[in-house]
Scaffold this motif. Structure first.
Motif, PDB file in Angstrom:
ATOM      1  N   LYS A  44       4.753   5.635  -5.081  1.00 39.65           N
ATOM      2  CA  LYS A  44       3.723   5.512  -4.042  1.00 39.65           C
ATOM      3  C   LYS A  44       3.906   6.486  -2.880  1.00 39.65           C
ATOM      4  CE  LYS A  44       2.366   0.755  -4.869  1.00 39.65           C
ATOM      5  NZ  LYS A  44       2.773  -0.628  -4.589  1.00 39.65           N
TER       6      LYS A  44
ATOM      7  N   LYS B 218      -2.991   7.674  -5.127  1.00 37.52           N
ATOM      8  CA  LYS B 218      -2.023   6.596  -5.369  1.00 37.52           C
ATOM      9  C   LYS B 218      -0.609   7.034  -4.999  1.00 37.52           C
ATOM     10  CE  LYS B 218      -4.946   3.636  -7.018  1.00 37.52           C
ATOM     11  NZ  LYS B 218      -5.340   2.534  -6.127  1.00 37.52           N
ATOM     12  N   THR B 219      -0.414   8.344  -4.861  1.00 36.98           N
ATOM     13  CA  THR B 219       0.868   8.870  -4.361  1.00 36.98           C
ATOM     14  C   THR B 219       0.596   9.624  -3.063  1.00 36.98           C
ATOM     15  OG1 THR B 219       1.672   9.119  -6.629  1.00 36.98           O
ATOM     16  CG2 THR B 219       2.880  10.295  -4.898  1.00 36.98           C
ATOM     17  N   ARG B 220       1.280   9.237  -2.001  1.00 35.63           N
ATOM     18  CA  ARG B 220       1.094   9.909  -0.707  1.00 35.63           C
ATOM     19  C   ARG B 220       2.374  10.654  -0.326  1.00 35.63           C
ATOM     20  NH1 ARG B 220      -3.279   8.208   2.332  1.00 35.63           N
ATOM     21  NH2 ARG B 220      -2.923  10.240   3.297  1.00 35.63           N
TER      22      ARG B 220
ATOM     23  N   SER C 283       0.847  -1.196   0.000  1.00 36.21           N
ATOM     24  CA  SER C 283       0.000   0.000   0.000  1.00 36.21           C
ATOM     25  C   SER C 283       0.882   1.245   0.000  1.00 36.21           C
ATOM     26  CB  SER C 283      -0.924   0.007   1.213  1.00 36.21           C
ATOM     27  OG  SER C 283      -0.237   0.537   2.323  1.00 36.21           O
ATOM     28  N   GLU C 284       0.248   2.414  -0.242  1.00 36.53           N
ATOM     29  CA  GLU C 284       1.017   3.649  -0.345  1.00 36.53           C
ATOM     30  C   GLU C 284       1.738   3.948   0.986  1.00 36.53           C
ATOM     31  OE1 GLU C 284      -2.334   3.536  -1.146  1.00 36.53           O
ATOM     32  OE2 GLU C 284      -1.901   3.184  -3.264  1.00 36.53           O
TER      33      GLU C 284
ATOM     34  N   LYS D  84       4.326   7.208 -11.054  1.00 41.63           N
ATOM     35  CA  LYS D  84       3.520   6.332 -10.177  1.00 41.63           C
ATOM     36  C   LYS D  84       4.270   5.890  -8.916  1.00 41.63           C
ATOM     37  CE  LYS D  84       0.032   4.568 -13.335  1.00 41.63           C
ATOM     38  NZ  LYS D  84       0.242   5.410 -14.542  1.00 41.63           N
TER      39      LYS D  84
ATOM     40  N   SER E  20      -2.870  12.083  -8.654  1.00 38.65           N
ATOM     41  CA  SER E  20      -2.619  10.645  -8.472  1.00 38.65           C
ATOM     42  C   SER E  20      -3.841   9.918  -7.932  1.00 38.65           C
ATOM     43  CB  SER E  20      -1.443  10.435  -7.509  1.00 38.65           C
ATOM     44  OG  SER E  20      -1.872  10.611  -6.166  1.00 38.65           O
ATOM     45  N   ASN E  21      -4.869  10.664  -7.582  1.00 36.24           N
ATOM     46  CA  ASN E  21      -6.056  10.058  -6.955  1.00 36.24           C
ATOM     47  C   ASN E  21      -5.710   9.188  -5.745  1.00 36.24           C
ATOM     48  OD1 ASN E  21      -8.195  11.100  -8.505  1.00 36.24           O
ATOM     49  ND2 ASN E  21      -7.548   9.772 -10.209  1.00 36.24           N
TER      50      ASN E  21
ATOM     51  N   ASP F 250       9.469   2.991  -5.260  1.00 35.23           N
ATOM     52  CA  ASP F 250       8.446   2.972  -4.208  1.00 35.23           C
ATOM     53  C   ASP F 250       8.416   4.278  -3.416  1.00 35.23           C
ATOM     54  OD1 ASP F 250       7.978   0.139  -4.692  1.00 35.23           O
ATOM     55  OD2 ASP F 250       9.916  -0.178  -3.702  1.00 35.23           O
TER      56      ASP F 250
END
Lengths: 455, 455
Positions: free
Chosen positions: A93, A124-126, A2-3, A91, A121-122, A69
Motif C-alpha cells: 500500500k 492502490k500503491t502510494r 487506507s493507503e 500489492k 496500481s491504480n 503494508d
C-alpha cells in the motif's frame, strides 16, 4: 487500512537496501524498527545476503511470505523503479523512497519510470519521496529517519503534526522539538512529492485522531488548486500553521536550487493562507509557539487581554507587546478591582498590567488570577511569574493549573530566569500551562490564537 | 579611587541592617560578601547586636575603626536619611540604598531629606537608589543583590555591562544571562536615581576596562540633555544597546505606575538613540544578542553577506532573513567559486547560499569558509552547521575558530537541534564563535553590527 494510513500505521514493514554495514542508510532504518516500541514486523531485503542483523534476509519484496503494508527503499537511484514494480505487484500500500538523485539533480526520466510503475496500481500503491526522510510516528514508532539517534533525537508524543518539504530542515527541527519537549504526533518529510504531496498529508492529518494541530514548512506547491481546497477544509477543523521558505525574492530564487519549486510570488501564497484563515508563521520558533498555543488553549471570546505580574518592568514590556500586536487591553470591573484590592499589598498597582510587586505570595497570585478569569471583561491572560523572589514557590503551579482549567479561558505564562525558573517553567508546562521565557513570543501566540478563531 | 568607582571596586564595605534572621535583606547581602571570592573586608552594622554571623557588629557606620568605601543600606525607609548623614560624616564614597518606600510610593519628602544630607558632602559621597537592587560585579564580587542565590544565579565573567532601571526585570534577566552563559562585567539596578543616574553609570563603563559593550533597560530619563551628551560620547568608544520599556502608548502609561518616569514620546527617545548612533533593541533577547555580537566580532567592511550551509531549507530561510534585514548578498568571485567547486560534491549548490548539502564533511566546510573569507566581495558570513548528519563532527569547531580568527571578518554561526547540537553550540561559543539556534536572530545581530559601524 487506507493507503495513506499505511505510511503511519503499517503493521508489516520491509526495508529494501539493508546491508551488513551498520552505518548504511538502509541498516539505520532497519534498526529503528528493531527496538521494542514498534509493535509490527519488519523484514530486511537485499539479494546479497541470507541473513542480516540475525534476521532472515529476503532477496526481494515479493519473496516475503506475508502481506506487506509499507516498504522503505534505500537503494541506488537507478534500481528504484524495479523495486517499485515489485511493490505494486506485491500489492504493497505504501512506499517511502529515501534515495536521492532524481529530479532534484535533473534526473526527471528516472522519476517518470517510477511513476509509470506506480500507475499500474491504480492508486492502490502510494509513494512518499523520493529524496526525503519519510515518516516518524510517535504513536506507531514507524521511523524511516536515516540519521542516527545520537545525532537526531526523536520527539516525545504529542498532538502536533509537522510536515516538511525540506529533509535537512525537518530533521534539525525534529531534533530541536525533542530538546524543547514539544510533543509531536507525526513528522513527514515528503521530498520531491512525486506522488503523495502536502495536500494528501493534510488530508491524512485531518482524519488522524492523534493530531490536533498541523505545522508545515513549505517552499512551493505544485498543485495550487488542490492545496487551496484541502487547506481550506482541513483548517476549519484543525489549525494549520505554515512557514513559507523563500518568501523574499532572493529566498524564492534559492528554493529553485533546493526543492526545485518556484511557488510564484509569496503574495499569492500569503493570499491563500489568508483566504483559508490558516495561520502564518514568520519563523520556526513561531511555527511551534503558535502550534502549542492552539493545541492547548480554548477558543477565546475576544481579544481583551489582562496582564498579571510580580515585576513592573516585565509588565511594561508586555504592555508594549500587547499594544503592538493589535490585541486589546481588558478593563477590569470595579467589583473585580475591589476584590483584588482587599488582599493585595498597598503598593500593588491594580491597573492593566496588575503589578502585584515583588513581595506578592502564592495566594495573591491565585486569587488575582481567579478574579480576573471570572471577570467577563477579560478574554485572555498573560501571567508573568518571576521566581527570583522567594515569596512565590512551586506549590503555586498545580493551584493555578486547576484554576485555569476551571474557567476555560486562554492563559499563557511567562517565566524568565536561570536554573530555578527553568525548573518551574517545565513544571508549568507539565501541568498544561503554556510557558514562554519572554513576553514577545507569549503575546504573539495569543494573537495567533485570536486570529485563528476570529471568523 | 573615585566615588563612582567605589560602587564597583570598594575594598571595605559596610552593610547596614544585618540581622540575626538569615532571610532578611541585610543578612542576605552581608552573606554575599562572606564568600571567598570577595577580596575586601565587610562590616555588619546594627545597633541591636554585638555580634552577627560570628562577626563583630557595629552600632553605626561611624563606629567602624577603618575607612569605608561603600555602604549598603537595607533598613526601614524612615531611618535612611540618618544613615546617609552618618555616611557623609564618615566620608564614605558610595552608598547603595536598597530600601523601598520613597518617591515610587509618593514619599518624595523622604527622598528630599536624603538629598539634603548627601549635598553636605559636596559630591564626595554618591548614592545609588533608593528602591533598587544595586550592584553586581563579576570582577570584584561586590554583590548587593538581596535575592538568594538558589533563586537568582549570578552570571559568569564577561565584557558586557548591564544597566537596568527596573530591579525585578534586572534580576530576572541577570538570572537568565547566567543560564545562557552570557558573561557580564557588571550589573547595576539604579532604582529611583535620586543621585547616580543612567548617565553617570554610562560614564563609569566608558572608562571601565572590563567592559566592552553596554546594555541598558530604560523606561525614562529625567535629565535628557545629560543623557544625550553622555550617550553620544560613550557610544563612540563602546557600543551602547538600549531596550526602551514603555515604547508604546499603553506601555508609556504603565511606566508611570512603575518607575514613575514618563519619558515623553518614544519617538523622541528613538531620535536620541539614532542621533547618537547607539543600537536599539526591540526585545531582551535582542539586547543580549546584539551585545554579544558587538563584543566578539570585528568591524565589518560592508554589508555583503555570504551564507554557507549543509541544509538547503535553512539556507532558504536565512536568505529570507538577509533580504528582509537590509543586508546585501555577497557575490563570490569566479576564482573563489572555482576553488570551492574543485572539492565540493557534484550536487552542491555554489551560489548564495552555498549549499554544501547533507553529505559535506569537515574539510569541505573548512575550505569553503576559508575561500569565502579570502574573497574581498564578502564582508560577513552566516555559517549554518546542522550536526544531525554524522559527516561533520566536533573536530570541525577548533579548526573553523582558527580560520575565523585569522581573517578577522565577522562570522556568526547557526546550529539547530537537540542534545548533540546543543553540545556543539556550547563548544562553538567557548571557541569564541557566536552561535544562534535560529537564523533570524543571527542575521538581525549582523545587521546591528553593521549599523553600529556604518558611520
Amino acid at each position: 487500512m487506507s493507503e495513506i494510513n499505511s505510511f503511519f500505521q503499517a503493521k508489516n514493514v520491509a526495508v529494501v537496501g539493508v546491508s551488513k554495514d551498520k552505518q548504511k542508510i538502509g541498516s539505520i532504518v532497519f534498526n529503528n524498527f528493531l527496538n521494542k516500541k514498534f509493535k509490527g514486523k519488519v523484514f530486511p531485503v537485499n539479494p546479497k545476503y541470507e541473513k542480516v542483523f540475525n534476521k532472515k534476509c529476503f532477496s526481494s519484496v515479493k519473496e516475503i511470505p506475508e502481506k506487506i503494508d509499507l516498504v522503505i527503499v534505500a537503494v541506488k537511484n537507478v534500481i528504484v523503479p524495479a523495486i517499485v514494480k515489485d511493490c505494486v505487484e506485491k500489492k504493497v500500500k505504501a512506499i517511502i523512497v529515501l534515495s536521492a538523485g532524481f529530479s532534484e539533480t535533473g534526473k526527471k526520466e528516472l522519476e517518470q519510470k517510477i511513476l509509470t510503475e506506480l500507475k499500474k496500481s491504480n492508486g492502490k500503491t502510494r509513494l512518499i519521496g523520493p529524496n526525503c526522510l519519510g515518516v516518524y510516528s510517535s504513536e506507531s514508532f514507524i521511523d524511516s529517519l536515516f540519521l542516527p539517534k545520537n545525532r537526531l533525537q526523536r520527539p516525545s508524543k504529542g498532538n502536533i503534526a509537522f510536515i516538511s518539504q525540506s529533509g535537512a530542515l525537518g530533521s534539525a527541527v525534529l531534533d530541536w522539538t525533542a530538546l524543547k519537549n514539544y510533543g509531536l504526533s507525526s513528522f513527514v518529510s515528503y521530498g520531491n512529492a512525486l506522488d503523495v504531496d502536502e495536500s494528501d498529508l493534510l488530508e491524512y492529518f485531518y482524519h488522524d485522531k492523534e493530531t490536533k494541530v498541523i505545522t508545515m514548512y513549505i517552499e512551493g506547491v505544485k498543485k495550487g488548486r488542490k492545496f487551496f481546497q484541502t487547506l481550506k477544509k482541513v483548517n476549519k477543523k484543525k489549525p494549520v500553521i505554515i512557514l513559507k521558505g523563500g518568501a523574499s525574492n532572493a529566498g524564492n530564487q534559492a528554493t529553485l536550487s533546493h526543492t526545485g519549486s518556484l511557488a510564484g510570488s509569496s503574495q499569492v501564497f500569503d493570499a491563500v493562507i489568508k483566504q483559508c484563515n490558516a495561520v502564518k508563521a514568520e519563523t520556526l520558533q513561531e511555527l511551534f509557539d503558535f502550534a502549542r498555543t492552539l493545541s492547548i488553549n480554548p477558543k477565546p471570546k475576544g481579544r481583551k487581554t489582562q496582564i498579571i505580574t510580580n515585576g513592573g518592568g516585565y509588565g511594561v514590556l508586555t504592555t508594549d507587546c500587547v499594544e503592538n500586536s493589535g490585541l486589546k487591553f481588558a478593563k477590569l470591573s470595579r467589583q473585580t478591582l475591589k476584590k483584588i484590592r482587599s488582599f493585595s499589598r498597598d503598593h500593588a498597582v491594580l491597573k492593566n498590567p496588575i503589578d502585584l510587586t515583588g513581595d506578592a505570595d502564592n495566594e495573591m497570585f491565585e486569587k488575582t488570577l481567579t478574579y480576573c478569569l471570572e471577570d467577563k471583561n477579560v478574554d485572555l491572560i498573560v501571567l508573568i511569574l518571576l521566581f527570583q523572589v522567594p515569596t512565590i514557590n512551586e506549590q503555586l503551579i498545580p493551584r493555578i493549573a486547576g484554576i485555569i482549567k476551571h474557567y476555560n479561558k486562554p492563559v499563557v505564562s511567562v517565566s524568565v530566569g536561570g536554573a530555578f525558573s527553568e525548573k518551574q517553567r517545565k513544571k508549568l508546562e507539565e501541568k498544561g500551562i503554556l510557558t514562554f521565557d519572554n513576553s514577545p513570543e507569549a503575546v504573539k501566540s495569543l494573537k495567533a490564537l485570536v486570529e485563528y478563531y476570529k471568523k
